[in-house]
Design an enzyme around this catalytic site. Structure first.
Site, PDB file in Angstrom:
ATOM      1  N   ASP A  29      34.245  43.785  38.389  1.00  0.00           N
ATOM      2  CA  ASP A  29      35.374  43.968  37.476  1.00  0.00           C
ATOM      3  C   ASP A  29      34.986  43.760  36.021  1.00  0.00           C
ATOM      4  O   ASP A  29      35.676  44.239  35.121  1.00  0.00           O
ATOM      5  CB  ASP A  29      36.508  43.007  37.843  1.00  0.00           C
ATOM      6  CG  ASP A  29      37.122  43.316  39.185  1.00  0.00           C
ATOM      7  OD1 ASP A  29      37.339  44.505  39.466  1.00  0.00           O
ATOM      8  OD2 ASP A  29      37.370  42.382  39.965  1.00  0.00           O
ATOM      9  N   HIS A  55      32.091  35.123  41.766  1.00  0.00           N
ATOM     10  CA  HIS A  55      32.493  35.881  42.946  1.00  0.00           C
ATOM     11  C   HIS A  55      32.480  34.968  44.161  1.00  0.00           C
ATOM     12  O   HIS A  55      31.732  33.989  44.207  1.00  0.00           O
ATOM     13  CB  HIS A  55      31.554  37.076  43.161  1.00  0.00           C
ATOM     14  CG  HIS A  55      32.036  38.040  44.190  1.00  0.00           C
ATOM     15  ND1 HIS A  55      31.685  37.946  45.520  1.00  0.00           N
ATOM     16  CD2 HIS A  55      32.851  39.125  44.079  1.00  0.00           C
ATOM     17  CE1 HIS A  55      32.279  38.927  46.188  1.00  0.00           C
ATOM     18  NE2 HIS A  55      32.982  39.654  45.345  1.00  0.00           N
TER      19      HIS A  55
END
Length: 450
Positions: A384, A325
């Site tokens: 996700d 991320h």
């Protein structure tokens, strides 16, 4: 000259006219992608809405990884979620009220706000007919067009006063679930010849329950709805720097209407590098499930993951999607919250082995990435990684994975738009680009060479 050929010629000329030397970014100190050299975001604004904590910075400028934390109006999202779970209630409406107003509502305020949401969920016949008439295979595009259509039914669409912006915000938060559910059912009817069911939202149900009801009738459990409620909460806001929210702030700073600005945000979220990333993760997970014969054999799992990293398997990109991320380092709090409830849901659905496989994938993916790329950057699974698996547990079709993200993020978009217009002054956001090509002398058309 044929039209197809001129399109090819123009595209070919465009290709040859783009020639950036990568060193130019350093030479002119251009923050490519609005990122600093260490990958952190360039500070471009101030906000009271959301805060994303994934690292701390030492006095020497070095990044120190920490467990991720996400705050809505100063409140830790984990606290908001855990307290709602402790009281066994749905909390997306409470979070929406918090993000839009800046304050946690008391019991009476929450009831009135929830009633207001319910009152605005039904679509008038004009909007419903519009959705029925729209053709297409992409619910995100239908959502964007439907939002633009709402402009024509608003008596004060261009009014950017505080009260009008709040009214529009509440109406959009209310209508997104209905538009998405109806759009999917219409697409399913048009493209797959399935029966068409238009179910009206029910006043005693939460947003999560109403969406599942409008989507598929009464075929859901309370735990299904609680899981969707959690998904909506953790995806409602993520600071002003994420691509779609920044898009909304940029367009809002130009003074455009709410519907145009939100439609732009939808277009951004649709992108595979943003909200559409969950689809890529889901495809990868299905591929790994098919290729790995023994889901409990860590050596087999590790070997397949190494093939993915070595560009020998899946899409040959060398990426394990859902891992890493831009801000979070040690953990993504959204993923951690989803994991807590996903185990219970997987058990209810008889799919506990798949959940345990996902946990192994997460752990072994990080180990393999460190082995291949080194440990100079701390990585974690992002939201996700688990969201697609959870949507499948809820029997939600892949076509609306990203629209559900939009159904959550509309709250954050509206909060940031309102902050931009009401509290930050009338100044358009206008960054600069440096021209790095050569200046040209004009050539008359009769003297030009093909």
């Amino acid at each position: 000259m044929k039209k197809e050929y001129i399109i090819y010629k123009l595209a070919d000329k465009m290709k040859h006219s783009i020639h950036f030397d990568a060193d130019l970014f350093s030479k002119y100190d251009v923050k490519r992608g609005l990122r600093n050299e260490d990958g952190t975001g360039v500070l471009v604004g101030l906000t009271n809405i959301g805060d994303v904590n994934g690292y701390e910075r030492a006095s020497d400028g070095k990044i120190i990884p920490i467990e991720g934390r996400l705050f809505y109006r100063g409140y830790n999202v984990a606290d908001l979620v855990h307290n709602a779970q402790k009281e066994d209630r749905f909390a997306f409406e409470e979070v929406a009220a918090l993000l839009l107003s800046g304050n946690l509502p008391d019991a009476e305020e929450l009831k009135v706000f929830t009633d207001l949401i319910h009152d605005n969920m039904p679509l008038d016949h004009r909007t419903m007919l519009h959705i029925i008439e729209l053709e297409g295979n992409d619910v995100m595009n239908i959502l964007a067009r439907s939002v633009l259509e709402l402009y024509t039914f608003d008596e004060n669409p261009d009014d950017t006063s505080r009260d009008n912006l709040m009214r529009q915000s509440i109406e959009l938060v209310s209508k997104f679930p209905t538009i998405i559910a109806y759009a999917y059912n219409m697409m399913r009817h048009h493209k797959r010849n399935k029966s068409l069911s238009i179910r009206h939202p029910q006043p005693r149900l939460s947003i999560a329950e109403n969406f599942l009801y409008m989507l598929k009738g009464k075929k859901f459990t309370r735990l299904d709805a609680k899981m969707l409620d959690l998904l909506l909460i953790v995806q409602a806001e993520h600071g002003g720097g994420n691509n779609s929210t920044f898009t909304v702030r940029v367009t809002s700073s130009a003074g455009t209407d709410t519907y145009s600005s939100i439609a732009a945000g939808i277009g951004s979220l649709k992108g595979p590098l943003h909200g559409g990333a969950n689809l890529k993760v889901n495809k990868m997970i299905h591929y790994l499930k098919d290729e790995i014969k023994d889901w409990e054999n860590e050596d087999e799992i590790r070997a397949m993951l190494m093939k993915v990293l070595q560009k020998k398997a899946f899409d040959k990109s060398g990426l394990i999607y859902g891992i890493g991320h831009a801000v979070y380092t040690k953990s993504d709090p959204r993923a951690e919250l989803l994991k807590e409830l996903a185990g219970d849901l997987a058990k209810e659905k008889g799919r506990l082995k798949e959940y345990e496989f996902m946990l192994r994938l997460e752990r072994l993916s990080k180990e393999c990435i460190y082995e291949v790329k080194g440990t100079n950057k701390t990585i974690c699974a992002n939201v996700d990684f688990y969201s697609g698996f959870i949507y499948e547990l809820l029997a939600i079709p892949a076509e609306i994975f990203t629209p559900i993200f939009a159904m959550a993020r509309i709250v954050g978009w509206c909060a940031h738009r309102n902050e931009e217009l009401c509290f930050l002054g009338k100044r358009i956001i206008r960054p600069a680009y440096r021209f790095v090509d050569e200046y040209q002398e004009y050539i008359p058309i009769c003297e030009r060479d093909n």
